[in-house]
Design a protein around this motif. Structure first.
Motif, PDB file in Angstrom:
ATOM      1  N   LEU A   1       0.674  -1.186   0.190  1.00 20.42           N
ATOM      2  CA  LEU A   1       0.384  -0.288  -0.143  1.00 20.42           C
ATOM      3  C   LEU A   1       1.041   1.149  -0.510  1.00 20.42           C
ATOM      4  CD1 LEU A   1      -2.517  -1.441   2.475  1.00 20.42           C
ATOM      5  CD2 LEU A   1      -2.889  -0.481   0.307  1.00 20.42           C
ATOM      6  N   VAL A   2       1.919   1.545  -0.045  1.00 16.59           N
ATOM      7  CA  VAL A   2       3.498   2.120   0.772  1.00 16.59           C
ATOM      8  C   VAL A   2       4.228   2.094  -0.122  1.00 16.59           C
ATOM      9  CG1 VAL A   2       5.039   2.547   1.586  1.00 16.59           C
ATOM     10  CG2 VAL A   2       3.425   1.499   2.407  1.00 16.59           C
ATOM     11  N   ASP A   3       3.531   4.165  -0.684  1.00 16.78           N
ATOM     12  CA  ASP A   3       4.676   4.476  -2.513  1.00 16.78           C
ATOM     13  C   ASP A   3       5.577   5.025  -2.225  1.00 16.78           C
ATOM     14  OD1 ASP A   3       4.460   4.931  -4.749  1.00 16.78           O
ATOM     15  OD2 ASP A   3       3.014   6.445  -5.369  1.00 16.78           O
ATOM     16  N   GLY A   4       6.490   4.050  -1.635  1.00 14.24           N
ATOM     17  CA  GLY A   4       7.925   4.673  -1.192  1.00 14.24           C
ATOM     18  C   GLY A   4       8.959   3.526  -0.298  1.00 14.24           C
ATOM     19  N   VAL A   5       9.680   3.760   0.232  1.00  9.42           N
ATOM     20  CA  VAL A   5      10.020   2.777   1.101  1.00  9.42           C
ATOM     21  C   VAL A   5      10.195   2.115   2.039  1.00  9.42           C
ATOM     22  CG1 VAL A   5      12.813   1.954   1.216  1.00  9.42           C
ATOM     23  CG2 VAL A   5      12.321   2.990  -0.563  1.00  9.42           C
ATOM     24  N   CYS A   6       9.235   1.344   2.518  1.00 12.01           N
ATOM     25  CA  CYS A   6       9.178   1.333   4.187  1.00 12.01           C
ATOM     26  C   CYS A   6      10.970   0.105   4.684  1.00 12.01           C
ATOM     27  CB  CYS A   6       8.498  -0.347   4.501  1.00 12.01           C
ATOM     28  SG  CYS A   6       6.633   0.376   3.330  1.00 12.01           S
ATOM     29  N   ARG A   7      11.611   0.634   5.662  1.00 16.91           N
ATOM     30  CA  ARG A   7      12.558   0.285   6.351  1.00 16.91           C
ATOM     31  C   ARG A   7      11.329  -1.019   7.683  1.00 16.91           C
ATOM     32  NH1 ARG A   7      17.967   1.870   7.568  1.00 16.91           N
ATOM     33  NH2 ARG A   7      18.321   1.523   5.622  1.00 16.91           N
ATOM     34  N   LEU A   8      11.331  -1.955   7.790  1.00 16.92           N
ATOM     35  CA  LEU A   8      11.128  -2.926   8.349  1.00 16.92           C
ATOM     36  C   LEU A   8      12.263  -3.393   9.653  1.00 16.92           C
ATOM     37  CD1 LEU A   8       8.114  -4.545   6.807  1.00 16.92           C
ATOM     38  CD2 LEU A   8       8.240  -2.697   7.988  1.00 16.92           C
ATOM     39  N   GLU A   9      12.030  -2.906  10.558  1.00 18.07           N
ATOM     40  CA  GLU A   9      13.003  -3.122  11.857  1.00 18.07           C
ATOM     41  C   GLU A   9      12.493  -4.496  12.887  1.00 18.07           C
ATOM     42  OE1 GLU A   9      14.211   0.201  13.956  1.00 18.07           O
ATOM     43  OE2 GLU A   9      14.984   1.633  12.272  1.00 18.07           O
TER      44      GLU A   9
ATOM     45  N   GLY B   1      -6.698  -8.245   0.459  1.00 12.72           N
ATOM     46  CA  GLY B   1      -6.855  -6.405   1.197  1.00 12.72           C
ATOM     47  C   GLY B   1      -5.769  -5.191   0.334  1.00 12.72           C
ATOM     48  N   ALA B   2      -4.599  -5.686   0.365  1.00  8.61           N
ATOM     49  CA  ALA B   2      -3.415  -4.711  -0.168  1.00  8.61           C
ATOM     50  C   ALA B   2      -3.463  -4.513  -1.455  1.00  8.61           C
ATOM     51  CB  ALA B   2      -2.309  -5.275   0.484  1.00  8.61           C
ATOM     52  N   ALA B   3      -3.085  -5.579  -2.464  1.00  8.45           N
ATOM     53  CA  ALA B   3      -3.857  -5.509  -4.018  1.00  8.45           C
ATOM     54  C   ALA B   3      -4.853  -4.854  -3.909  1.00  8.45           C
ATOM     55  CB  ALA B   3      -3.048  -7.176  -4.884  1.00  8.45           C
ATOM     56  N   LEU B   4      -6.395  -4.707  -3.449  1.00  7.62           N
ATOM     57  CA  LEU B   4      -7.140  -4.203  -3.425  1.00  7.62           C
ATOM     58  C   LEU B   4      -7.064  -2.712  -3.082  1.00  7.62           C
ATOM     59  CD1 LEU B   4     -10.798  -6.133  -2.354  1.00  7.62           C
ATOM     60  CD2 LEU B   4     -10.040  -5.010  -4.198  1.00  7.62           C
ATOM     61  N   GLY B   5      -6.404  -2.682  -2.065  1.00  8.08           N
ATOM     62  CA  GLY B   5      -6.265  -1.342  -1.759  1.00  8.08           C
ATOM     63  C   GLY B   5      -5.675  -0.144  -2.460  1.00  8.08           C
ATOM     64  N   ARG B   6      -4.374  -1.382  -3.244  1.00 11.28           N
ATOM     65  CA  ARG B   6      -3.377  -0.284  -3.577  1.00 11.28           C
ATOM     66  C   ARG B   6      -3.899  -0.699  -5.579  1.00 11.28           C
ATOM     67  NH1 ARG B   6       2.646  -0.171  -4.830  1.00 11.28           N
ATOM     68  NH2 ARG B   6       3.001   0.923  -6.861  1.00 11.28           N
ATOM     69  N   PHE B   7      -4.216  -1.891  -5.973  1.00  7.34           N
ATOM     70  CA  PHE B   7      -4.440  -1.260  -7.075  1.00  7.34           C
ATOM     71  C   PHE B   7      -6.537  -1.368  -8.168  1.00  7.34           C
ATOM     72  CE2 PHE B   7      -1.113  -4.258  -6.836  1.00  7.34           C
ATOM     73  CZ  PHE B   7       0.096  -3.126  -7.508  1.00  7.34           C
ATOM     74  N   GLY B   8      -6.844  -1.445  -6.683  1.00  7.18           N
ATOM     75  CA  GLY B   8      -7.803  -1.322  -7.503  1.00  7.18           C
ATOM     76  C   GLY B   8      -9.130  -3.213  -8.008  1.00  7.18           C
ATOM     77  N   HIS B   9      -7.844  -3.807  -7.421  1.00  7.83           N
ATOM     78  CA  HIS B   9      -8.201  -5.386  -8.051  1.00  7.83           C
ATOM     79  C   HIS B   9      -7.259  -6.507  -7.751  1.00  7.83           C
ATOM     80  CE1 HIS B   9      -5.519  -6.066 -11.088  1.00  7.83           C
ATOM     81  NE2 HIS B   9      -5.374  -4.440 -11.897  1.00  7.83           N
ATOM     82  N   ALA B  10      -7.634  -7.752  -7.000  1.00  6.99           N
ATOM     83  CA  ALA B  10      -6.605  -8.722  -6.481  1.00  6.99           C
ATOM     84  C   ALA B  10      -7.575 -10.137  -7.361  1.00  6.99           C
ATOM     85  CB  ALA B  10      -6.562  -8.703  -5.633  1.00  6.99           C
TER      86      ALA B  10
ATOM     87  N   ILE C   1      -9.417  -5.888   5.985  1.00  5.04           N
ATOM     88  CA  ILE C   1     -11.002  -4.447   5.576  1.00  5.04           C
ATOM     89  C   ILE C   1      -9.777  -3.093   6.383  1.00  5.04           C
ATOM     90  CG2 ILE C   1     -12.857  -3.860   6.434  1.00  5.04           C
ATOM     91  CD1 ILE C   1     -13.282  -7.509   7.371  1.00  5.04           C
ATOM     92  N   MET C   2      -9.094  -3.176   7.506  1.00  2.01           N
ATOM     93  CA  MET C   2      -8.046  -2.433   7.653  1.00  2.01           C
ATOM     94  C   MET C   2      -7.183  -1.959   6.426  1.00  2.01           C
ATOM     95  SD  MET C   2      -5.174  -1.667  11.047  1.00  2.01           S
ATOM     96  CE  MET C   2      -6.285  -3.285  11.855  1.00  2.01           C
ATOM     97  N   MET C   3      -6.710  -3.328   6.406  1.00  2.00           N
ATOM     98  CA  MET C   3      -5.632  -3.382   4.288  1.00  2.00           C
ATOM     99  C   MET C   3      -6.460  -2.238   3.556  1.00  2.00           C
ATOM    100  SD  MET C   3      -2.985  -5.713   4.393  1.00  2.00           S
ATOM    101  CE  MET C   3      -2.806  -6.468   6.242  1.00  2.00           C
ATOM    102  N   ALA C   4      -7.465  -2.464   3.074  1.00  2.00           N
ATOM    103  CA  ALA C   4      -8.268  -2.020   2.525  1.00  2.00           C
ATOM    104  C   ALA C   4      -8.632  -0.720   2.231  1.00  2.00           C
ATOM    105  CB  ALA C   4      -9.521  -3.218   2.104  1.00  2.00           C
ATOM    106  N   ALA C   5      -8.959  -0.567   3.533  1.00  2.00           N
ATOM    107  CA  ALA C   5      -9.945   0.547   3.568  1.00  2.00           C
ATOM    108  C   ALA C   5      -8.859   1.957   3.701  1.00  2.00           C
ATOM    109  CB  ALA C   5     -10.141   0.777   5.508  1.00  2.00           C
ATOM    110  N   VAL C   6      -7.442   1.659   4.010  1.00  2.00           N
ATOM    111  CA  VAL C   6      -6.103   2.987   4.352  1.00  2.00           C
ATOM    112  C   VAL C   6      -6.446   3.894   3.148  1.00  2.00           C
ATOM    113  CG1 VAL C   6      -5.396   2.332   6.302  1.00  2.00           C
ATOM    114  CG2 VAL C   6      -4.894   1.423   3.581  1.00  2.00           C
ATOM    115  N   LEU C   7      -6.548   3.068   1.610  1.00  2.00           N
ATOM    116  CA  LEU C   7      -6.758   3.681   0.619  1.00  2.00           C
ATOM    117  C   LEU C   7      -8.614   4.479   0.415  1.00  2.00           C
ATOM    118  CD1 LEU C   7      -3.507   2.867  -0.716  1.00  2.00           C
ATOM    119  CD2 LEU C   7      -3.566   4.569   0.613  1.00  2.00           C
TER     120      LEU C   7
END
Ligand code: EPU
Length: 433
Positions: free
Chosen positions: A34-42, A100-109, A171-177
């Motif tokens: 969902l993120v348009d950029g670099v996520c650094r995960l620790e 959820g993540a692909a639906l949110g980002r691309f509108g389809h999954a 659902i949270m992931m689909a909803a953020v965008l």
């Protein structure tokens, strides 16, 4: 087909460092889409479920860079919704978060029906109900889930019929965008739900109320990059605590959030185990007899189903009769059949297991049937007299980082029993031809 060889009967002493939470990591990694950029995960755990998800994201066009042992950078700005091989997605339950993540980002999954441990029926109807409420059309056909929202997603109210960790996070992931506000009622409250919300918020989302049973997500236009550290694994910590209960000894369990462990701590204390909260660690000690108790698994903050098999081993060694009620999964008692080989007396009837405590276990060859069952069999082997061989350890490696090395660090006699290497006749043939 590697196995573990355990020579049991030695109490555990020392310190163990807990890794990042598996069930948070397997949601946060897909959420990076969902993120348009670099996520650094620790604090990312080095487990096979994480490797699989990173592999899936790479196949979708993400760039993954390992910064150090537990830190990775994920850049999904060039990612696309392409056909990731179904066999890869089917290996892991958490691939459902890609919907959820692909639906949110691309509108389809387009995602294979999720795999993972066989714990009985694992429907995703509540996930689908949520996506539908946000305006997506979802079809399940020939083992694939096709979700489409050609006009984009719009926030809405979703009431979950069952408290579901996966549906809440998906659902949270689909909803953020999405456009507008989404309300998830009867939401799950596990620590990893709060962790996903914190991750999304740190990337620019507006998620409120995570950790309560009503979550509100206010859609934002874009998520940008940032850095986020995953919480410590509640269940990994609980597994080492249960191991000390069953085997005896004194262990400092480090890098934990004691609040997340309260549901486990209180049961262990009822059983006569000492657990001290030291802020970012707990000290666990058992030198006397274990008392019987009853356990009923519940959504958080109840006793976690993912700790039921591990605590079950301690109950097998407690004085008297204990009753376990498994109220989340239909198929989470199979480890008890394996334990019968080690001298456990138990009767299972549907959701209930009645365990008669015994004074000791005897080592035997046993086989894992799922992740937590595998951890329980290791604990049983460490508590038993004699040798135990644990087979099908790939289940354990899905969710425990360096289990063997960490147990060895506590003085346990456990090691890998590597499969003999097959002679490579083909290289000879190549040399001859
Ligand atoms: N359920 C439905 N419909 C749905 C979703 C769930 O009826 O759409 C039911 C399930 O059948 C189950 C209950 O609701 O009876 C709870 O299921 P939930 O959705 O909470 O489980 P999950 O998201 O599939 C996660 C963990 C499991 C853990 C459960 C419960 C991940 C990847 N998995 O599964 O972890 O047992 O929550 O806490 O996060 C493990 O780590 O060993 C493991 C199995």
């Amino acid at each position: 087909m590697d196995r573990y060889l355990i020579k049991g009967g030695k109490p555990l002493y020392g310190e163990v460092e807990i890794s990042g939470a598996k069930n948070a990591a397997v949601a946060i990694i897909p959420a990076a889409l969902l993120v348009d950029g670099v996520c650094r995960l620790e604090n990312v755990p080095r487990i096979s479920d994480v490797s699989l998800l990173l592999n899936i994201l790479e196949q979708m066009g993400a760039t993954i860079r390992r910064v150090n042992r537990s830190t990775i950078d994920i850049d999904c700005s060039q990612a696309r919704q392409t056909g990731v091989p179904s066999e890869l997605m089917r290996k892991i339950r958490a691939s459902y978060y890609l919907i959820g993540a692909a639906l949110g980002r691309f509108g389809h999954a387009e995602v294979s029906m999720p795999g993972g441990c066989d714990l009985g029926a694992r429907p995703i109807d509540q996930h689908i109900k949520g996506f539908n409420a946000l305006g997506a059309k979802v079809e399940v056909e020939a083992g694939m889930v096709y979700a489409k929202a050609p006009d984009g997603l719009t926030g809405n109210a979703v009431y979950l019929d069952v408290v579901s960790v996966g549906a809440t996070m998906n659902i949270m992931m689909a909803a953020v965008l999405a456009k507008g506000k989404t309300t998830i009622e009867n939401a799950a409250r596990e620590p990893h739900i709060v962790d996903l919300a914190n991750f999304l918020n740190s990337m620019g989302a507006d998620v409120r109320g995570a950790g309560t049973n009503v979550i509100r997500v206010y859609g934002t236009g874009q998520l940008t990059g940032g850095a986020y550290s995953i919480i410590p694994d509640q269940i990994e910590a609980g597994t080492y605590m249960a191991a000390v209960a069953a085997v005896g000894g004194e262990v400092l369990v480090k890098n934990v959030i004691p609040k997340h462990l309260e549901c486990i701590t209180s049961k262990l204390q009822e059983m006569g185990v000492t657990v001290k909260d030291l802020g970012e660690a707990v000290l666990v000690k058992r030198d006397g007899p274990l008392h019987r108790t009853n356990i009923k698994t519940m959504p958080y903050p109840g006793f976690p189903t993912d700790m039921q098999p591990q605590i079950g081993i301690a109950l097998c060694l407690a004085q008297g009769t204990s009753i376990i009620t498994e109220s989340i999964w239909d198929n989470r008692y199979r480890y008890l059949d394996e334990l019968k080989k080690m001298g456990v007396t138990v009767q299972v009837d549907g959701k209930t297991a009645v365990i008669e405590g015994v004074t000791g276990l005897t080592g035997a060859p046993v086989s894992c049937c799922d992740l937590r069952a595998g951890a329980a069999l290791v604990i049983a082997g460490l508590a038993a007299q004699g040798e135990t061989i644990v087979e099908q350890i790939h289940y354990i490696e899905r969710g425990y980082e360096d289990l063997v090395e960490k147990m060895q660090g506590l003085g346990a006699d456990i090691d890998y029993l590597l499969a003999p290497v097959e002679p490579d006749h083909t290289s000879n043939l190549r040399a001859i031809s």
